[in-house]
Enzyme design. Structure first.
Site, mmCIF file in Angstrom:
data_model
loop_
_atom_site.group_PDB
_atom_site.id
_atom_site.type_symbol
_atom_site.label_atom_id
_atom_site.label_comp_id
_atom_site.label_asym_id
_atom_site.label_seq_id
_atom_site.Cartn_x
_atom_site.Cartn_y
_atom_site.Cartn_z
ATOM 1 N N GLU A 1 -0.600 -5.233 6.064
ATOM 2 C CA GLU A 1 0.745 -5.326 5.464
ATOM 3 C C GLU A 1 1.599 -6.339 6.225
ATOM 4 O O GLU A 1 2.334 -7.126 5.614
ATOM 5 C CB GLU A 1 1.427 -3.956 5.479
ATOM 6 C CG GLU A 1 0.819 -2.987 4.473
ATOM 7 C CD GLU A 1 1.354 -1.561 4.580
ATOM 8 O OE1 GLU A 1 1.315 -0.857 3.574
ATOM 9 O OE2 GLU A 1 1.795 -1.161 5.670
ATOM 10 N N ASP B 1 6.361 -4.081 -1.165
ATOM 11 C CA ASP B 1 5.680 -3.009 -0.431
ATOM 12 C C ASP B 1 6.646 -1.844 -0.222
ATOM 13 O O ASP B 1 7.869 -2.014 -0.303
ATOM 14 C CB ASP B 1 5.210 -3.559 0.928
ATOM 15 C CG ASP B 1 4.065 -2.748 1.538
ATOM 16 O OD1 ASP B 1 3.774 -1.643 1.048
ATOM 17 O OD2 ASP B 1 3.473 -3.232 2.516
ATOM 18 N N THR C 1 0.847 -1.192 0.000
ATOM 19 C CA THR C 1 0.000 0.000 0.000
ATOM 20 C C THR C 1 0.886 1.248 0.000
ATOM 21 O O THR C 1 1.964 1.243 0.595
ATOM 22 C CB THR C 1 -0.895 -0.017 1.254
ATOM 23 O OG1 THR C 1 -1.780 -1.141 1.150
ATOM 24 C CG2 THR C 1 -1.726 1.257 1.385
HETATM 25 C C1 5RP Z 1 1.228 2.152 4.204
HETATM 26 C C2 5RP Z 1 2.694 2.010 4.242
HETATM 27 C C3 5RP Z 1 3.460 2.506 3.055
HETATM 28 O O1 5RP Z 1 4.221 1.475 2.550
HETATM 29 C C4 5RP Z 1 4.342 3.631 3.476
HETATM 30 O O2 5RP Z 1 3.530 4.623 4.087
HETATM 31 C C5 5RP Z 1 5.116 4.227 2.307
HETATM 32 O O3 5RP Z 1 4.253 4.911 1.464
HETATM 33 P P1 5RP Z 1 4.798 5.724 0.218
HETATM 34 O O4 5RP Z 1 5.309 4.742 -0.757
HETATM 35 O O5 5RP Z 1 3.566 6.467 -0.265
HETATM 36 O O6 5RP Z 1 5.847 6.681 0.731
HETATM 37 O O7 5RP Z 1 3.288 1.504 5.154
HETATM 38 O O8 5RP Z 1 0.639 1.717 5.408
#
Ligand code: 5RP
Length: 232
Positions: free
Chosen positions: A107, A85, A30
Site C-alpha cells: 500500500e 485506499d 486493500t
Molecule cells: C489494509 C489496510 C486497510 O486499508 C485498512 O485496514 C482499512 O480496512 P477496512 O476498510 O476493512 O476497514 O490498511 O492493510
C-alpha cells in the site's frame, strides 16, 4: 459488519469513484472499504470505462480479476495517477494508520508511486490522535526477537503503553504478501507520529510501518447523512 456500516463504505467509495477519469492509472487499496470501490469500479469498466490498476495485495488482485478490472504492475506502469485506499485511523493532516489488513508495504509503495492518494472511510476512522488502533509494523522474520526488542526500545520512549504482539491468523504467524511478519504495537496514543516513523525506519529488521504521513491528499468520510471531503 452491519448493513449501515457497509452502506457508509459504499458511499465513501462512490465519492472517490467520482474522481476517477477515463484512462487513469490507479493504485487500488486493500480492505473492506477498498473492496466496495473495486465493485463500483468494475461496474464502470463493464460499461466501457477504461482504467488500469495496480492492486496493493493478492486479495485485491483476486477480486479485480474476478470482476474484470484490468490490472498491471508497478514494473510495467511505475507512475500512477491516483491511489484509492482505506485506512484504520485518520488523524490530523490526514496522517494515517494503515495495515490492519496486513498490506501496508505494498500500500505504501503504491501510494508513493501515485500523484494523488484518496482515502475512503466511514466516520469511525477519524481520530484526534493516532494510536488507538494497534500500529502494524512489518518485520523480516530473520532476527525477529532482536527486531522486536529494538522496536520496544524506541516505542516505549515514544508512547507505547500496551504490548507488542506478533500477528497471528488461525493459530499461525500471519505472513504478508511479501513473506514478512507483522508486529502490532498497542500505543494507545502516538503523540509524535513523525518521530516514531523516523525511529522505526532506522531499525534494520523493520521492513515498513503503518504510519502513512504526507501521502494522503483527500479523505472521503461517510457518515451523518452524507460524505465529507477532508483535505490534508
Ligand atoms: C489494509 C489496510 C486497510 O486499508 C485498512 O485496514 C482499512 O480496512 P477496512 O476498510 O476493512 O476497514 O490498511 O492493510
Amino acid at each position: 459488519m452491519s448493513e449501515d456500516m457497509r452502506e457508509l463504505k459504499i458511499e465513501a467509495a462512490r465519492a472517490a469513484l467520482g474522481q476517477v477519469t477515463d484512462g487513469m492509472r490507479l493504485g487500488i487499496g486493500t480492505g473492506s472499504t477498498a473492496e466496495e470501490f473495486v465493485r463500483l469500479l468494475a461496474e464502470r469498466v463493464e460499461n466501457g470505462f477504461s482504467v488500469i490498476g495496480v492492486p496493493t495485495s493478492e486479495r485485491t488482485a483476486r477480486l479485480c480479476l474476478e470482476l474484470g478490472v484490468p490490472l498491471t504492475t508497478l514494473d510495467d506502469t511505475p507512475a500512477l495517477d491516483l491511489t484509492i485506499d482505506g485506512a484504520d485511523e485518520i488523524g490530523p493532516g490526514l496522517s494515517l494508520v494503515k495495515g490492519g489488513g496486513g498490506a501496508l508495504l505494498r500500500e505504501k509503495i503504491v501510494a508513493a508511486a501515485s500523484a494523488r492518494m484518496i482515502v475512503i472511510a466511514d466516520k469511525s476512522k477519524m481520530v484526534e490522535t493516532l494510536g488507538q488502533f494497534p500500529l502494524p509494523i512489518e518485520v523480516n522474520a530473520f532476527g525477529l526477537r532482536a527486531t522486536v526488542l529494538a522496536i520496544e526500545g524506541v516505542a516505549r520512549e515514544l508512547g507505547l503503553k500496551g504490548p507488542l504482539a506478533i500477528r497471528e491468523k488461525a493459530g499461525e504467524s500471519f505472513v504478508t504478501d511479501g513473506g514478512h511478519l507483522i508486529v502490532d504495537a498497542s500505543f494507545g496514543r502516538i503523540p509524535d507520529p513523525r518521530a516514531l516513523a523516523n525511529a522505526l525506519n532506522a531499525i534494520p529488521g523493520v521492513v515498513e510501518h503503518g504510519l502513512f504521513l504526507d501521502l494522503a491528499d483527500t479523505a472521503y468520510i461517510a457518515g451523518d447523512g452524507g460524505v465529507r471531503a477532508v483535505g490534508a
